[in-house]
Design a protein around this motif. Structure first.
Motif, mmCIF file in Angstrom:
data_model
loop_
_atom_site.group_PDB
_atom_site.id
_atom_site.type_symbol
_atom_site.label_atom_id
_atom_site.label_comp_id
_atom_site.label_asym_id
_atom_site.label_seq_id
_atom_site.Cartn_x
_atom_site.Cartn_y
_atom_site.Cartn_z
ATOM 1 N N UNK A 61 0.869 -1.175 0.000
ATOM 2 C CA UNK A 61 0.000 0.000 0.000
ATOM 3 C C UNK A 61 0.903 1.221 0.000
ATOM 4 N N UNK A 62 0.318 2.427 0.012
ATOM 5 C CA UNK A 62 1.152 3.631 0.067
ATOM 6 C C UNK A 62 0.355 4.812 0.596
ATOM 7 N N UNK A 63 1.075 5.808 1.080
ATOM 8 C CA UNK A 63 0.476 7.055 1.558
ATOM 9 C C UNK A 63 0.963 8.210 0.689
ATOM 10 N N UNK A 64 0.307 9.359 0.853
ATOM 11 C CA UNK A 64 0.734 10.551 0.128
ATOM 12 C C UNK A 64 0.505 10.475 -1.361
ATOM 13 N N UNK A 65 -0.471 9.674 -1.789
ATOM 14 C CA UNK A 65 -0.739 9.549 -3.215
ATOM 15 C C UNK A 65 -1.317 10.819 -3.818
ATOM 16 N N UNK A 66 -1.012 11.033 -5.079
ATOM 17 C CA UNK A 66 -1.575 12.162 -5.829
ATOM 18 C C UNK A 66 -2.193 11.629 -7.114
ATOM 19 N N UNK A 67 -3.135 12.382 -7.651
ATOM 20 C CA UNK A 67 -3.862 11.955 -8.841
ATOM 21 C C UNK A 67 -3.288 12.616 -10.087
ATOM 22 N N UNK A 68 -3.201 11.849 -11.151
ATOM 23 C CA UNK A 68 -2.884 12.417 -12.456
ATOM 24 C C UNK A 68 -4.130 13.146 -12.959
ATOM 25 N N UNK A 69 -4.012 14.402 -13.385
ATOM 26 C CA UNK A 69 -5.191 15.082 -13.935
ATOM 27 C C UNK A 69 -5.818 14.275 -15.072
ATOM 28 N N UNK A 70 -7.122 14.354 -15.190
ATOM 29 C CA UNK A 70 -7.813 13.593 -16.217
ATOM 30 C C UNK A 70 -7.326 13.958 -17.621
ATOM 31 N N UNK A 71 -6.973 15.216 -17.818
ATOM 32 C CA UNK A 71 -6.525 15.686 -19.123
ATOM 33 C C UNK A 71 -5.261 16.513 -18.969
ATOM 34 N N UNK A 72 -4.391 16.384 -19.937
ATOM 35 C CA UNK A 72 -3.206 17.219 -20.006
ATOM 36 C C UNK A 72 -2.966 17.611 -21.451
ATOM 37 N N UNK A 73 -1.968 18.423 -21.698
ATOM 38 C CA UNK A 73 -1.693 18.833 -23.075
ATOM 39 C C UNK A 73 -1.273 17.665 -23.951
ATOM 40 N N UNK A 74 -0.799 16.581 -23.339
ATOM 41 C CA UNK A 74 -0.316 15.449 -24.128
ATOM 42 C C UNK A 74 -0.649 14.104 -23.460
ATOM 43 N N UNK A 75 -1.764 14.033 -22.755
ATOM 44 C CA UNK A 75 -2.236 12.762 -22.203
ATOM 45 C C UNK A 75 -3.724 12.842 -21.884
ATOM 46 N N UNK A 76 -4.365 11.680 -21.821
ATOM 47 C CA UNK A 76 -5.737 11.528 -21.349
ATOM 48 C C UNK A 76 -5.815 10.257 -20.507
ATOM 49 N N UNK A 77 -6.598 10.301 -19.438
ATOM 50 C CA UNK A 77 -6.766 9.148 -18.553
ATOM 51 C C UNK A 77 -7.912 8.289 -19.068
ATOM 52 N N UNK A 78 -7.656 6.989 -19.186
ATOM 53 C CA UNK A 78 -8.665 6.051 -19.662
ATOM 54 C C UNK A 78 -9.314 5.319 -18.484
ATOM 55 N N UNK A 79 -10.529 4.828 -18.708
ATOM 56 C CA UNK A 79 -11.302 4.088 -17.710
ATOM 57 C C UNK A 79 -11.392 4.853 -16.383
ATOM 58 N N UNK A 80 -11.836 6.105 -16.426
ATOM 59 C CA UNK A 80 -11.832 6.929 -15.213
ATOM 60 C C UNK A 80 -12.700 6.391 -14.083
#
Length: 365
Positions: A61-80
């Motif tokens: 497991x882990x602590x201090x996690x951060x989220x990747x933004x759903x959209x960026x200038x050169x990426x998109x998150x799949x299966x949100x």
């Protein structure tokens, strides 16, 4: 033994029934213990604490996690809807860096698959690893020119790059840009492994010229025919993170790769209905720190822990307690002749250098 012949069989029967009852109650208690995947899968936000990984990639497991933004200038998150865009800040930062560098190399943009759950731990479905915030899946389908809708992100199929019958890459789909993308990912020193389908590894072995040193990080494994799996090593500040086996120094294009093109790796699983490890794990199977991770307070909001570059968004509520670093525990190995074989089929250990293929269990799916 004939119970009727005993002088006083009533106490004997009472004791026997009591033992059976206790055993039944114990079995019920064990089966009723919550599964770790249900507990971690229910958490929607990370634990507010310094970024730290506990345990191994497939048990932690882990602590201090951060989220990747759903959209960026050169990426998109799949299966949100899976809520698996969380990771150690070092991993999320690296995904953003890869997206920028890959675009400069000619890749249109990344479609990012699963990273980790907000607090890691075993997932409800899918992966055995991705539990400590240091794994990420990147699709081999380039980001489209037009932004994807939420429905498209949930339902769009990825491009399968490998023929299921021959286990070879579909030449009509593979491009030099795919090779550059994998080379770029392997170029980062923090990246220790990139898992790909054996057919993709063979394509690289057959076509890469010039510098081939980066190929040692690219390891063949079942699946991974529409994405590659990028794994970074244990990060500073995580003394309880357990390292994986180091990869060999060679390019991995010899006998270990040839094993994947024999019949042995593709024989049907003899016990396909056996439960997966994630379906059996309870909190007792995870590092003891994971109980504290599960009970730690939530981050104040999703936006507060969404990574936008620079320092991690998560704010520690307390400094981590000082602890002596624990020795790493790489995957257990067993000896077989002159080669070392994993005790079970494992993406964490190098494919063995063997002259004659030796049987290893195949994952159920």
């Amino acid at each position: 033994m004939n119970l009727r012949s005993l002088p006083d069989r009533k106490p004997f029967l009472t004791a026997a029934l009591a033992l059976v009852t206790l055993a039944a109650l114990a079995a019920v208690a064990i089966s009723a213990e919550p599964r770790a995947k249900d507990l971690f899968g229910a958490r929607k936000l990370p634990a507010v604490a310094p970024a730290q990984s506990f345990g191994f990639y497939s048990k932690g497991c882990f602590t201090g996690g951060v989220a990747l933004p759903m959209d960026g200038p050169n990426w998109e998150v799949m299966r949100p809807s899976r809520n698996r865009r969380w990771g150690h800040p070092a991993m999320i930062s690296l995904i953003e860096k890869l997206a920028r560098d890959a675009q400069a190399d000619g890749w249109p943009g990344l479609l990012v698959g699963d990273v980790s759950q907000p607090r890691g731990g075993p997932m409800m479905t899918g992966h055995a690893s991705h539990q400590i915030g240091l794994d990420a899946d990147i699709w081999l389908t380039p980001m489209p020119k037009r932004p994807l809708t939420t429905a498209q992100r949930e339902n769009m199929s990825a491009t399968l790059m490998v023929d299921e019958k021959t286990h070879l890459v579909k030449d009509a789909l593979w491009t030099p840009a795919h090779t550059r993308l994998l080379k770029r990912a392997a170029s980062y020193p923090e990246v220790e492994r990139i898992l790909v389908n054996p057919g993709i590894k063979k394509k690289l072995c057959d076509t890469v010229t010039g510098d081939r040193t980066w190929l040692r990080k690219v390891r063949p494994f079942w699946g991974h025919d529409y994405h590659f799996h990028m794994r970074i090593g244990c990060q500073p500040g995580s003394p309880f993170c357990k390292a994986q086996e180091t990869t060999p120094d060679d390019d991995g294009c010899g006998k270990p790769l040839a094993w994947w093109f024999t019949e042995e790796p593709w024989r049907p699983n003899k016990n396909p209905d056996a439960p997966k490890a994630r379906d059996l794990m309870t909190m007792a199977n995870l590092p003891k720190q994971c109980q504290d991770v599960l009970g730690a307070p939530d981050a104040p909001s999703l936006e507060a822990v969404t990574y936008h570059g620079g320092a991690a968004a998560a704010v520690a509520v307390a400094e981590p307690q000082p602890a002596e670093p624990q020795p790493s525990e790489p995957a257990q190995m067993i000896s077989s002749g002159n080669a070392s074989l994993p005790a079970a089929a494992s993406a964490f250990a190098p494919t063995p250098s063997i002259g004659i293929p030796l049987p290893r269990p195949r994952p159920g799916n």
